[in-house]
Design an enzyme around this catalytic site. Structure first.
Site, PDB file in Angstrom:
ATOM      1  CG  ASP A  59      -1.734   1.202   1.425  1.00  0.00           C
ATOM      2  OD1 ASP A  59      -1.970   1.895   0.409  1.00  0.00           O
ATOM      3  OD2 ASP A  59      -2.145   1.482   2.565  1.00  0.00           O
ATOM      4  CG  ASN A  61      -3.176   5.375  -0.912  1.00  0.00           C
ATOM      5  OD1 ASN A  61      -3.159   4.246  -0.416  1.00  0.00           O
ATOM      6  ND2 ASN A  61      -4.147   5.798  -1.703  1.00  0.00           N
ATOM      7  CG  ASP A  63      -6.047   2.972   0.512  1.00  0.00           C
ATOM      8  OD1 ASP A  63      -5.093   2.174   0.607  1.00  0.00           O
ATOM      9  OD2 ASP A  63      -6.671   3.157  -0.547  1.00  0.00           O
ATOM     10  CG  ASP A  67      -1.384   1.639  -3.676  1.00  0.00           C
ATOM     11  OD1 ASP A  67      -0.164   1.564  -3.902  1.00  0.00           O
ATOM     12  OD2 ASP A  67      -1.852   2.147  -2.620  1.00  0.00           O
ATOM     13  CG  ASP A 237     -10.782 -16.003 -13.679  1.00  0.00           C
ATOM     14  OD1 ASP A 237     -10.092 -16.364 -12.722  1.00  0.00           O
ATOM     15  OD2 ASP A 237     -12.025 -15.893 -13.633  1.00  0.00           O
ATOM     16  CD  GLU A 291      -8.645 -20.546 -12.435  1.00  0.00           C
ATOM     17  OE1 GLU A 291      -8.620 -20.731 -11.211  1.00  0.00           O
ATOM     18  OE2 GLU A 291      -9.416 -19.733 -12.967  1.00  0.00           O
TER      19      GLU A 291
HETATM   20  C1  NOJ Z   1     -10.612 -18.105 -10.463  1.00  0.00           C
HETATM   21  C2  NOJ Z   1      -9.901 -17.055  -9.696  1.00  0.00           C
HETATM   22  O1  NOJ Z   1      -8.580 -17.460  -9.494  1.00  0.00           O
HETATM   23  C3  NOJ Z   1     -10.670 -16.851  -8.423  1.00  0.00           C
HETATM   24  O2  NOJ Z   1      -9.994 -16.036  -7.505  1.00  0.00           O
HETATM   25  C4  NOJ Z   1     -12.019 -16.297  -8.781  1.00  0.00           C
HETATM   26  O3  NOJ Z   1     -12.824 -16.228  -7.620  1.00  0.00           O
HETATM   27  C5  NOJ Z   1     -12.734 -17.156  -9.808  1.00  0.00           C
HETATM   28  N1  NOJ Z   1     -11.867 -17.606 -10.851  1.00  0.00           N
HETATM   29  C6  NOJ Z   1     -13.837 -16.386 -10.457  1.00  0.00           C
HETATM   30  O4  NOJ Z   1     -13.300 -15.398 -11.290  1.00  0.00           O
HETATM   31 CA    CA Z   2      -3.588   2.066  -1.220  1.00  0.00          CA
END
Ligand code: NOJ
Ligand code: CA
Length: 600
Positions: A59, A61, A63, A67, A237, A291
């Site tokens: 982080d 800043n 919060d 980032d 993903d 994935e």
């Molecule tokens: C796989 C991702 O690695 C996971 O973090 C996410 O919750 C699901 N796909 C849905 O996008």
């Molecule tokens: Ca931040």
């Protein structure tokens, strides 16, 4: 006479053998370029990838949320570690129902993480240091706050309606019995027409309709947007889920236990990926890693078979998720583990494996595969570094692995942030499991273990943030497990990773060499060779918290020690009986004499 005859036979056998090796190892011969024993070279086969989960990295800043400026402040750290590629988990505009895996605008940076100017600065900083960047491509679903979805939901006649998957209900209920991975039905009723939309994950993550060519073109466009900025590829993903089984038939009780087998590898998956490759990826020198859970190894191999021109690499989860049944962690044995590793290494010539032990969806490497007790955490984390960086396949390290970060001791459910854990709570308890048992299992398997902030120092908030709190609790062990101490101690886990990364990069045989498990039945010791053109490497890892021994055959004598995670007296391996301490790991090397013969 007899001696002469025997000598001739021996000579013939030897010369055949020699020619054999010459064939395999003379790199400049054209004939060899076609030899299927040698993988074709590619930068992404030689690279070591480091995953950053931006929310938890650094982080800048105060919060309490990691980032992009935070990442920028740690680029020298990544450079020092020596990784080649960063995989950045989603950095796009998102309402964060699933920490950025629910994207509201694919062309905008999440406000909490910074601006596009910050992103460009980070990319330039990585490039200056010779590090490539791959970003997350999350296109099985978007956020329900994406403009496409708002339009789509507004009416049946909206031009965006078919960007998502809408069905009418059955007998006043959902269109079928499909479950969401995050609890409840995979269907949600919405909009003025009373139809239901499909969501394999949270209801704030509606699935995109890949059957619609317009949607596919939108995806290809947004990919080009980022590639034209100079990113070096994508981690895709749940890419195996994008093509849906169009029948939308109810699942039987077995299907309901593991819906991924119904959801993944739909009928048009390969067609869509070939189209994506042809229209986008083939125009850039990039890497892609999908994935790919929910299929057999053969199905996954079809995705990454280079002759099919789809994607380069896939994550198989069998190794990282060994023993897992959803959130339940069963016992597993090293012999099973070795079989799974071998299965991945044995992919055919046209495929290239990945090797990883965790990511942001899994527990910490050392807690699952090593021993995170104070006595053995350090040696076991180093041993796992040896395993990751001496395997055949592109290694993926997860942030914090390099300092041996451990699971978080969750004491109650309100400490979790994860949408998966919260979403499944009611269902798990309704099935008769007690909250205590669920919590105990989640302490081994939960996704939040990997998401607690990076431990940079022993200062307040582990040096992750200058604010008073962080978005997810910091592991209380940060006072003894942190980057600062690791950097100062030349014998730390960090420096061990750094040395291994150097060794891998300098020794092509550790990248492209053949893999052979030489003790598949040993219950505690993982011992294998990697045979390259110039040298053979012998890796011996005692993956247990007790002493053990390994009998080697005599062909392994005269190997020289390259690196070990504990002091080794004799640098030359001249004994066929090896005794190894708990979590002791050694890497030996022997130059291939026949190679030297060829050179001379
Ligand atoms: C796989 C991702 O690695 C996971 O973090 C996410 O919750 C699901 N796909 C849905 O996008
Ligand atoms: Ca931040």
């Amino acid at each position: 006479m007899k001696t002469v005859f025997v000598s001739i036979i021996i000579f013939l056998i030897m010369s055949c053998k020699f020619n054999d090796k010459e064939d395999r190892f003379t790199i400049h011969s054209d004939k060899i370029m076609e030899d299927k024993a040698f993988p074709k070279k590619a930068w992404w086969k030689e690279a070591v990838v480091y995953q950053i989960y931006p929310r938890s990295f650094k982080d800048s800043n105060g919060d309490g949320i990691g980032d992009i400026q935070g990442i920028i402040s740690k680029l020298d750290y990544l450079d020092r570690l020596g990784v080649d590629v960063v995989w950045l988990s989603p950095h796009f505009d998102s309402p964060n129902a699933d920490n950025g895996y629910d994207i509201r605008d694919y062309r905008k940076v999440m406000e909490e993480f910074g601006t596009m100017a910050d992103f460009d600065q980070m990319l330039a900083g990585l490039k200056q240091r010779g590090i490539k960047l791959i970003i997350d491509l999350v296109v099985n679903h978007s956020s329900d706050e994406h403009e496409w979805f708002k339009q789509s939901m507004s009416s049946k006649d909206n031009p965006y309606r078919d960007y998502y998957i809408w069905k009418s209900g059955k007998d006043g209920k959902e269109p079928n019995n499909w479950p969401s991975f995050f609890g409840g039905s995979a269907w949600e009723q919405a909009g003025p027409d009373g139809e239901y939309y499909l969501h394999y994950f949270a209801k704030k993550q509606p699935d995109l309709n890949w059957e619609n060519p317009k949607l596919r073109e939108e995806v290809y466009d947004l990919m080009r947007f980022w590639l034209d900025k100079g990113v070096d590829g994508f981690r895709m993903d749940v890419i195996a889920l994008i093509s849906k089984q169009q029948g939308f038939k109810d699942m039987d009780s077995i299907g309901l236990q593991h819906p991924e087998f119904t959801y993944a590898y739909g009928p048009r998956l390969h067609e869509f990926l070939k189209e994506m490759n042809q229209k986008v990826l083939s125009n850039y020198d990039v890497m892609t890693v999908g994935e790919a859970f929910g299929g057999t190894p053969e199905m996954t191999m079809e995705l990454t078979d280079e002759r099919n021109e789809e994607i380069d690499l896939a994550f198989w989860f069998d190794v990282a998720r060994i023993g897992r049944d959803n959130w339940y962690q069963n016992d597993w044995s090293l012999t099973e583990f070795k079989k799974l590793v071998k299965e991945q290494c044995d992919v055919n010539y046209y495929n290239w494996p990945t090797i990883f032990l965790t990511n942001h969806d899994n527990p910490r490497t050392v807690s699952k595969f090593g021993d995170d007790s104070p006595e053995f955490r350090e040696p076991s984390a180093k041993l796992l570094a040896m395993l990751l960086l001496t395997q055949r396949g592109t290694p993926f390290l997860y942030q914090g692995d390099e300092i041996g970060m451990t699971n978080f001791p969750f004491a109650s459910f309100d400490q979790f942030d994860d949408v998966e854990i919260k979403g499944n709570y009611a269902k798990v308890l309704a099935s008769g499991i007690s909250p205590e048992t669920y919590l105990e299992e989640l302490n081994q398997s939960g996704r939040d273990h990997a998401r607690t902030p990076m431990q940079w120092s022993d200062e307040d908030q582990a040096g992750f943030t200058s604010g008073d709190t962080s978005w997810l609790a910091i592991n209380p062990n940060y006072t003894r497990i942190n980057v600062k101490d690791n950097l100062e101690d030349p014998n730390s886990i960090f420096h061990f990773y750094r040395k291994l990364l150097d060794i891998r990069q300098d020794n092509e045989g550790l990248i492209y060499g053949d893999y052979q498990d030489i003790a598949p039945e040993h219950p505690n010791i993982f011992a294998y060779t990697r045979t390259g053109a110039k040298a053979t490497y012998l890796v011996i890892l005692n993956m247990s918290s007790s002493q053990d021994a390994l009998e080697l055959n005599s062909s392994y004598t005269d190997y020289q020690l390259v690196i070990a995670n504990q002091a080794v007296e004799n640098k030359l391996l001249n004994n066929t009986s090896l005794k190894l301490g708990p979590w002791e790991g050694r890497l030996y090397q022997k130059n291939n004499t026949y190679h030297e013969n060829i050179k001379n």
